[in-house]
Enzyme design. Structure first.
Site, PDB file in Angstrom:
ATOM      1  N   SER A   1       0.846  -1.067  -0.118  1.00 53.57           N
ATOM      2  CA  SER A   1       0.225   0.003  -0.175  1.00 53.57           C
ATOM      3  C   SER A   1       0.914   1.158  -0.030  1.00 53.57           C
ATOM      4  O   SER A   1       1.764   1.462  -0.812  1.00 53.57           O
ATOM      5  CB  SER A   1      -0.962  -0.087   1.191  1.00 53.57           C
ATOM      6  OG  SER A   1      -1.897   0.859   1.014  1.00 53.57           O
TER       7      SER A   1
ATOM      8  N   ASP B   1      -7.611  -3.964  -7.846  1.00 57.27           N
ATOM      9  CA  ASP B   1      -6.926  -3.025  -6.519  1.00 57.27           C
ATOM     10  C   ASP B   1      -7.010  -1.730  -6.598  1.00 57.27           C
ATOM     11  O   ASP B   1      -6.547  -0.968  -7.770  1.00 57.27           O
ATOM     12  CB  ASP B   1      -5.665  -3.703  -6.263  1.00 57.27           C
ATOM     13  CG  ASP B   1      -5.067  -2.887  -4.841  1.00 57.27           C
ATOM     14  OD1 ASP B   1      -5.764  -2.050  -4.188  1.00 57.27           O
ATOM     15  OD2 ASP B   1      -3.958  -3.159  -4.560  1.00 57.27           O
TER      16      ASP B   1
ATOM     17  N   HIS C   1      -6.889  -5.550  -2.502  1.00 61.92           N
ATOM     18  CA  HIS C   1      -5.536  -5.114  -2.042  1.00 61.92           C
ATOM     19  C   HIS C   1      -4.912  -5.724  -0.766  1.00 61.92           C
ATOM     20  O   HIS C   1      -3.701  -5.553  -0.554  1.00 61.92           O
ATOM     21  CB  HIS C   1      -6.141  -3.777  -1.386  1.00 61.92           C
ATOM     22  CG  HIS C   1      -5.124  -2.849  -0.900  1.00 61.92           C
ATOM     23  ND1 HIS C   1      -4.051  -2.293  -1.965  1.00 61.92           N
ATOM     24  CD2 HIS C   1      -4.662  -2.298   0.250  1.00 61.92           C
ATOM     25  CE1 HIS C   1      -3.275  -1.493  -1.056  1.00 61.92           C
ATOM     26  NE2 HIS C   1      -3.471  -1.552   0.073  1.00 61.92           N
TER      27      HIS C   1
END
Length: 478
Positions: free
Chosen positions: A134, A197, A329
């Protein structure tokens, strides 16, 4: 086009990628720490995994996209005798790169509280891997850029570090990618992106378009690291549509440029729409979700894939795809474990003659990414644009002999005129003799060649590495 193993394109084995993914997820689950260090005595590998932030204020420090020029940071642009002591600029137009301020300030805080700046022995003769999941991946990108600026230039004996990210948002603009590619650094940045994602696409949308939705989605993502998300389909659907609408605008504008659209309406419309400055940098590996990995090195093609690979086939898919855009994700480790033992398929170049025996794997993988005919046309345009830049370089290389002979002729004219009473400069101004006329013609020929090169550099019509080619630098400074 072709198939490669991961080790061939990144220097990372399958086990090392799995290890990298594991440590990046471990950092994600340790929000109280800025980064983790995995340093085994039995291995030469050292992993620096950076934690991310789930605050919208840390991604968007200002409207509309939270970006700043690198000269506003002593970290990437140290002040010294040189006005701009950084590689993160274009040489042709002397434009500075733009990066995300929030990620940059976060890394600056890490340096203040860590031994990275002082403990050089951590990096000596070790394989350094900067990684993150991330927004931690975005910090890892800046960490590696800092490392390259700080250590690699003065110490050529150091091993070139790697940067591997998973679901990372974009970090810098076109100039950022241009500079890293020019210095032959971008190939050592490897980014894994799941097909749906949403996080790698978030910074392609302005903060004003997302409002409070962004904070709510980031909160959901933060919770999902520990608990399953429930009751979030409505919020996820609205957020997905907002982000992808802006990604569409950026990708469409870029595609028009790639295809040579000179309609002035294009720029007029762009002046009314906030288009994100962020662009992909490095090598991207798209996970199709069908145990296939698609490798893309071309930044223009990556931008198109970020849009087209996440499209809906019908409006009925909105709820399921929106929910998957959040779930994907956190699905990198499981999907990579299924796919890493398979060959990577390279997306470019695409055949203009339809599917042939040699590109069936590529076509199948692109089908798994849900790419339409228009999407493939945009990928071909990106490939053709890259080919055109290489063709321009070959054409300029063919003129090097003319430049060398022209400079030699002018040097001979200068030497011959030195024996005259008036000297070569005054003789050239007077242009009384035939040699003076020929020297002026030769000067004009050389000026025309260099003007053409400078103009192509200003329009970014030459390969990025052209700016750093030693033979051209020496020729230009004779």
């Amino acid at each position: 086009m072709g198939s490669f193993t991961l080790g061939e394109i990144s220097g990372l084995s399958e086990e090392l990628v799995k290890k990298t993914c594991l440590v990046s997820m471990a950092a994600h689950k340790s929000p109280d720490k800025l980064f983790l260090v995995e340093n085994s005595r039995t291995s030469s590998d050292v992993f620096f995994s950076f934690t991310g932030s789930w605050s919208a204020a840390h991604c968007f420090t200002r409207q509309p996209f939270g970006e700043i020029k690198v000269d506003q940071s002593d970290l990437l642009c140290p002040k010294g005798n040189d006005k701009v002591a950084t590689s993160l600029r274009s040489i042709g137009r002397y434009e500075l790169a733009t990066v995300n301020e929030g990620f940059l300030r976060r890394f600056e805080r890490i340096l203040v509280t860590s031994p990275l700046q002082t403990e050089k022995k951590l990096f000596w003769r070790r394989k350094i891997v900067f990684t993150g999941h991330s927004s931690g991946g975005a910090v890892a990108v800046l960490a590696k850029v800092w490392f390259l600026e700080q250590y690699l230039k003065p110490e050529k004996t150091m091993m070139l570090p790697l940067c591997v990210t998973f679901g990372s948002p974009l970090v810098g603009d076109f100039i950022f990618n241009h500079a890293l590619t020019r210095d032959n650094w971008s190939q050592h940045f490897l980014h894994f992106v799941m097909r749906y994602d949403i996080v790698p696409r978030i910074l392609l949308a302005p903060l004003s378009s997302m409002g409070q939705e962004l904070e709510h989605i980031l909160c959901l993502l933060n919770q999902k690291g520990v608990f399953p998300i429930q009751g979030s389909i409505v919020e996820a659907s609205k957020f997905y549509k907002t982000v992808m609408r802006n990604v569409s605008a950026v990708a469409s504008h870029a595609a028009c440029r790639l295809m040579g659209n000179t309609n002035p309406i294009l720029e007029t419309v762009a002046s009314f729409i906030e288009l994100s400055p962020y662009r992909p940098c490095g090598t991207f590996v798209f996970c199709t979700g069908h145990r296939k990995l698609v490798l893309v090195r071309n930044a223009d093609a990556i931008l198109q894939l970020l849009f087209y690979s996440s499209q809906l086939c019908s409006e009925n898919e909105l709820k399921s795809i929106s929910e998957r855009s959040l779930n994907d994700h956190f699905d990198y480790l499981s999907k990579l474990q299924e796919s890493l033992n398979k060959p990577l398929v390279e997306a470019l170049p695409l055949s203009l003659n339809g599917v042939t025996a040699e590109n069936i794997p590529t076509s199948s993988a692109l089908n798994d990414l849900g790419l339409s005919d228009r999407a493939r046309l945009c990928l071909r345009a990106a490939g053709e644009h890259e080919k055109q830049k290489l063709s321009n370089q070959q054409r300029m290389d063919s003129k090097k002999r003319n430049i060398v002979s022209g400079l030699q002729a002018l040097e001979e004219y200068k030497t011959k005129s030195a024996f005259c009473i008036v000297g070569y400069y005054d003789a050239f101004k007077i242009s009384k003799d035939e040699d003076d006329f020929k020297a002026n013609v030769k000067r004009l020929e050389l000026t025309g060649i260099w003007d053409e090169i400078i103009e192509m550099l200003n329009r970014y019509e030459l390969p990025e590495r052209f700016e750093s080619r030693k033979e051209w630098i020496e020729l230009a400074t004779k």
